[in-house]
Design a protein around this motif. Structure first.
Motif, PDB file in Angstrom:
ATOM      1  N   LYS A  55       0.801  -1.220   0.000  1.00 40.15           N
ATOM      2  CA  LYS A  55       0.000   0.000   0.000  1.00 40.15           C
ATOM      3  C   LYS A  55       0.839   1.278   0.000  1.00 40.15           C
ATOM      4  CE  LYS A  55      -3.724  -2.449   0.081  1.00 40.15           C
ATOM      5  NZ  LYS A  55      -4.525  -2.581  -1.150  1.00 40.15           N
ATOM      6  N   THR A  56       1.975   1.214  -0.654  1.00 40.80           N
ATOM      7  CA  THR A  56       2.812   2.401  -0.774  1.00 40.80           C
ATOM      8  C   THR A  56       3.488   2.398  -2.133  1.00 40.80           C
ATOM      9  OG1 THR A  56       4.726   3.589   0.115  1.00 40.80           O
ATOM     10  CG2 THR A  56       4.731   1.196   0.328  1.00 40.80           C
ATOM     11  N   PHE A  57       3.729   3.579  -2.650  1.00 41.18           N
ATOM     12  CA  PHE A  57       4.386   3.709  -3.952  1.00 41.18           C
ATOM     13  C   PHE A  57       5.870   3.372  -3.851  1.00 41.18           C
ATOM     14  CE2 PHE A  57       6.646   6.173  -7.182  1.00 41.18           C
ATOM     15  CZ  PHE A  57       5.924   5.862  -8.335  1.00 41.18           C
ATOM     16  N   PHE A  58       6.463   3.635  -2.703  1.00 43.81           N
ATOM     17  CA  PHE A  58       7.908   3.494  -2.529  1.00 43.81           C
ATOM     18  C   PHE A  58       8.243   2.081  -2.044  1.00 43.81           C
ATOM     19  CE2 PHE A  58       6.762   7.944  -1.970  1.00 43.81           C
ATOM     20  CZ  PHE A  58       7.570   8.538  -2.938  1.00 43.81           C
ATOM     21  N   GLY A 114       2.203  10.705 -12.512  1.00 40.86           N
ATOM     22  CA  GLY A 114       0.759  10.496 -12.560  1.00 40.86           C
ATOM     23  C   GLY A 114       0.339   9.261 -11.780  1.00 40.86           C
ATOM     24  N   ASP A 115       1.192   8.226 -11.797  1.00 36.65           N
ATOM     25  CA  ASP A 115       0.877   6.996 -11.068  1.00 36.65           C
ATOM     26  C   ASP A 115       0.872   7.248  -9.562  1.00 36.65           C
ATOM     27  OD1 ASP A 115       0.250   4.220 -11.120  1.00 36.65           O
ATOM     28  OD2 ASP A 115       2.311   3.747 -10.556  1.00 36.65           O
ATOM     29  N   LEU A 116       1.832   8.057  -9.098  1.00 35.65           N
ATOM     30  CA  LEU A 116       1.876   8.401  -7.676  1.00 35.65           C
ATOM     31  C   LEU A 116       0.616   9.158  -7.257  1.00 35.65           C
ATOM     32  CD1 LEU A 116       3.329   8.651  -4.961  1.00 35.65           C
ATOM     33  CD2 LEU A 116       4.545  10.641  -5.875  1.00 35.65           C
ATOM     34  N   ILE A 117       0.208  10.109  -8.109  1.00 28.67           N
ATOM     35  CA  ILE A 117      -1.011  10.881  -7.820  1.00 28.67           C
ATOM     36  C   ILE A 117      -2.238   9.968  -7.879  1.00 28.67           C
ATOM     37  CG2 ILE A 117      -2.480  12.769  -8.640  1.00 28.67           C
ATOM     38  CD1 ILE A 117       0.073  14.093  -9.729  1.00 28.67           C
ATOM     39  N   TRP A 118      -2.264   9.079  -8.858  1.00 32.38           N
ATOM     40  CA  TRP A 118      -3.399   8.155  -9.028  1.00 32.38           C
ATOM     41  C   TRP A 118      -3.580   7.280  -7.790  1.00 32.38           C
ATOM     42  CZ3 TRP A 118      -6.834   7.897 -13.098  1.00 32.38           C
ATOM     43  CH2 TRP A 118      -7.688   6.782 -13.128  1.00 32.38           C
ATOM     44  N   HIS A 119      -2.450   6.741  -7.289  1.00 36.10           N
ATOM     45  CA  HIS A 119      -2.525   5.908  -6.089  1.00 36.10           C
ATOM     46  C   HIS A 119      -3.018   6.713  -4.887  1.00 36.10           C
ATOM     47  CE1 HIS A 119      -0.897   2.587  -8.142  1.00 36.10           C
ATOM     48  NE2 HIS A 119       0.381   2.928  -8.104  1.00 36.10           N
ATOM     49  N   THR A 120      -2.595   7.967  -4.815  1.00 41.20           N
ATOM     50  CA  THR A 120      -3.014   8.817  -3.702  1.00 41.20           C
ATOM     51  C   THR A 120      -4.514   9.079  -3.739  1.00 41.20           C
ATOM     52  OG1 THR A 120      -0.840   9.882  -3.688  1.00 41.20           O
ATOM     53  CG2 THR A 120      -2.632  11.025  -2.546  1.00 41.20           C
ATOM     54  N   PHE A 122      -6.933   7.304  -5.708  1.00 44.73           N
ATOM     55  CA  PHE A 122      -7.849   6.181  -5.911  1.00 44.73           C
ATOM     56  C   PHE A 122      -7.392   4.875  -5.267  1.00 44.73           C
ATOM     57  CE2 PHE A 122      -8.233   9.003  -9.672  1.00 44.73           C
ATOM     58  CZ  PHE A 122      -9.539   9.428  -9.471  1.00 44.73           C
ATOM     59  N   GLY A 123      -6.257   4.891  -4.578  1.00 44.51           N
ATOM     60  CA  GLY A 123      -5.787   3.674  -3.938  1.00 44.51           C
ATOM     61  C   GLY A 123      -4.930   2.826  -4.871  1.00 44.51           C
ATOM     62  N   PHE A 124      -4.595   1.628  -4.410  1.00 41.52           N
ATOM     63  CA  PHE A 124      -3.693   0.746  -5.147  1.00 41.52           C
ATOM     64  C   PHE A 124      -4.471  -0.358  -5.851  1.00 41.52           C
ATOM     65  CE2 PHE A 124      -0.987   2.949  -2.291  1.00 41.52           C
ATOM     66  CZ  PHE A 124       0.238   3.017  -2.922  1.00 41.52           C
ATOM     67  N   GLU A 125      -4.059  -0.643  -7.094  1.00 45.73           N
ATOM     68  CA  GLU A 125      -4.751  -1.616  -7.908  1.00 45.73           C
ATOM     69  C   GLU A 125      -4.280  -3.027  -7.568  1.00 45.73           C
ATOM     70  OE1 GLU A 125      -2.353   0.318  -9.000  1.00 45.73           O
ATOM     71  OE2 GLU A 125      -3.022   1.757 -10.509  1.00 45.73           O
ATOM     72  N   ALA A 126      -5.075  -3.991  -7.974  1.00 48.64           N
ATOM     73  CA  ALA A 126      -4.704  -5.396  -7.840  1.00 48.64           C
ATOM     74  C   ALA A 126      -5.249  -6.147  -9.042  1.00 48.64           C
ATOM     75  CB  ALA A 126      -5.264  -5.985  -6.540  1.00 48.64           C
ATOM     76  N   ASN A 127      -4.591  -7.263  -9.381  1.00 50.55           N
ATOM     77  CA  ASN A 127      -5.051  -8.134 -10.463  1.00 50.55           C
ATOM     78  C   ASN A 127      -5.149  -7.376 -11.785  1.00 50.55           C
ATOM     79  OD1 ASN A 127      -5.305 -10.227  -8.518  1.00 50.55           O
ATOM     80  ND2 ASN A 127      -7.278  -9.375  -7.893  1.00 50.55           N
TER      81      ASN A 127
END
Length: 351
Positions: A55-58, A114-120, A122-127
């Motif tokens: 659940k983190t970008f880093f 953009g991916d960092l902002i997206w995760h912030t 909308f959360g983290f994707e799976a599958n």
């Protein structure tokens, strides 16, 4: 390091101020860095499919992925700056074949931010969500632009009567392999290797349709790339064994448990197809052999895939009508694709 990448220029200015950075040596450095990047991509895929994103970008996997990108970006930008300093215009300073790669550098950076902002937001994707996330698709397109540089560079380079060999075409082959890896990575949701449509205990029309569609999609990707390579060069001995084995070995990261059976059987498919190349010698000068090759490659590939299921001790729940029929259909698909690369000659009145 720059001096080891130099290739002599033709102009008097190049002779006076030093050689330009481009050519086969530059391609080889790019492919080493591309392997670094591809390793990070599949490690990140493993993390997503095994719930290790934390659940983190880093993450360590993002570190390997983005450091590989940074190394490629630094190499391309540095070469461009040095070539410009040595007298070339900004457009000509970009190593031959790497113009789109240079465009991919800021595009990938924008996709990462953009991916960092997206995760912030909308959360983290799976599958499958992780594969089709808009920002991930931007990263996929830009990465393909970058790593396809050696293939474009080799395509534009004059052969000057030199013999095609692994020594001269290895960067182009690995660039093609890297493109194939990205395409199969982002179409993982539609591949028979990581899904249970074919061995599901309960047969259903939806499973059958999904499995058949995945085979046709993966067959089209594979044959399309091989025909693209054949449009310019002849296939090298051992090339398909390398391509098939590398892809299936890495695709196994999406499975919860690593399966050796498909790796062995797809490697055998690669050897069989390399023997086919040796016998048929498909090329743009041997169109009939090329069309036979385009038909047989996916047929051999998917027959070995179905054999891997049996080798693993599982049952194919599809009827022979379905699994053998879709295998033959993948061959027909490959044969039809060959007409896009080697179209029949037009009558003189239509030219």
């Amino acid at each position: 390091m720059a001096s080891s990448l130099l290739t002599a220029g033709d102009s008097a200015l190049a002779k006076k101020q030093g050689a330009y950075i481009e050519g086969l040596r530059f391609d080889r450095f790019m492919m080493v860095l591309s392997c670094w990047f591809a390793g990070g991509l599949y490690l990140d895929g493993w993390a997503h499919s095994h719930g290790q994103v934390d659940k983190t970008f880093f993450t360590p996997w993002h570190a390997l992925l983005y450091s590989g990108y940074a190394a490629m970006a630094i190499l391309i930008v540095t070469a461009t700056l040095i070539n410009h300093k040595r007298g070339r215009s900004w457009f000509e300073a970009v190593p031959e074949g790497y113009q789109l790669s240079l465009f991919g550098v800021p595009l990938f950076l924008a996709g990462g931010v953009g991916d960092l902002i997206w995760h912030t937001l909308f959360g983290f994707e799976a599958n499958i969500d992780a594969l089709l996330s808009p920002t991930h698709l931007v990263l996929a397109v830009s990465a393909t632009l970058i790593i396809s540089g050696p293939l474009r560079a080799a395509w534009r380079r004059q052969d000057n009567g030199s013999i095609q060999s692994w020594a001269t075409l290895l960067p182009a082959v690995l660039s093609l392999a890297a493109i194939y890896l990205i395409l199969t990575f982002f179409s993982e949701f539609a591949t028979p290797f990581t899904n249970t449509w074919i061995v599901s205990s309960a047969y259903s029309e939806i499973n059958a349709a999904s499995g058949a569609a995945s085979i046709l999609l993966q067959g089209a990707i594979l044959v399309g790339l091989l025909l693209l390579f054949l449009r310019r060069w002849q296939l090298l001995p051992g090339m398909l064994t390398l391509l098939f084995t590398l892809d299936i070995a890495l695709m196994n990261v999406f499975n919860k448990f690593y399966h050796w059976e498909p790796v062995v059987m797809i490697a055998i498919a690669g050897v069989a197809c390399d023997i086919l190349i040796w016998r048929l010698k498909p090329s743009m000068q041997r169109i009939d052999a090329l069309r036979i090759f385009a038909f047989l490659v996916p047929v051999i590939y998917f027959l070995c895939f179905f054999a891997s299921i049996i080798l693993a001790g599982k049952s194919i729940t599809w009827s022979i009508h379905l699994w053998l029929g879709v295998t033959v259909m993948s061959g027909i698909e490959g044969w039809l694709l060959s007409y896009l690369i080697a179209s029949p000659a037009l009558p003189q009145s239509a030219q």
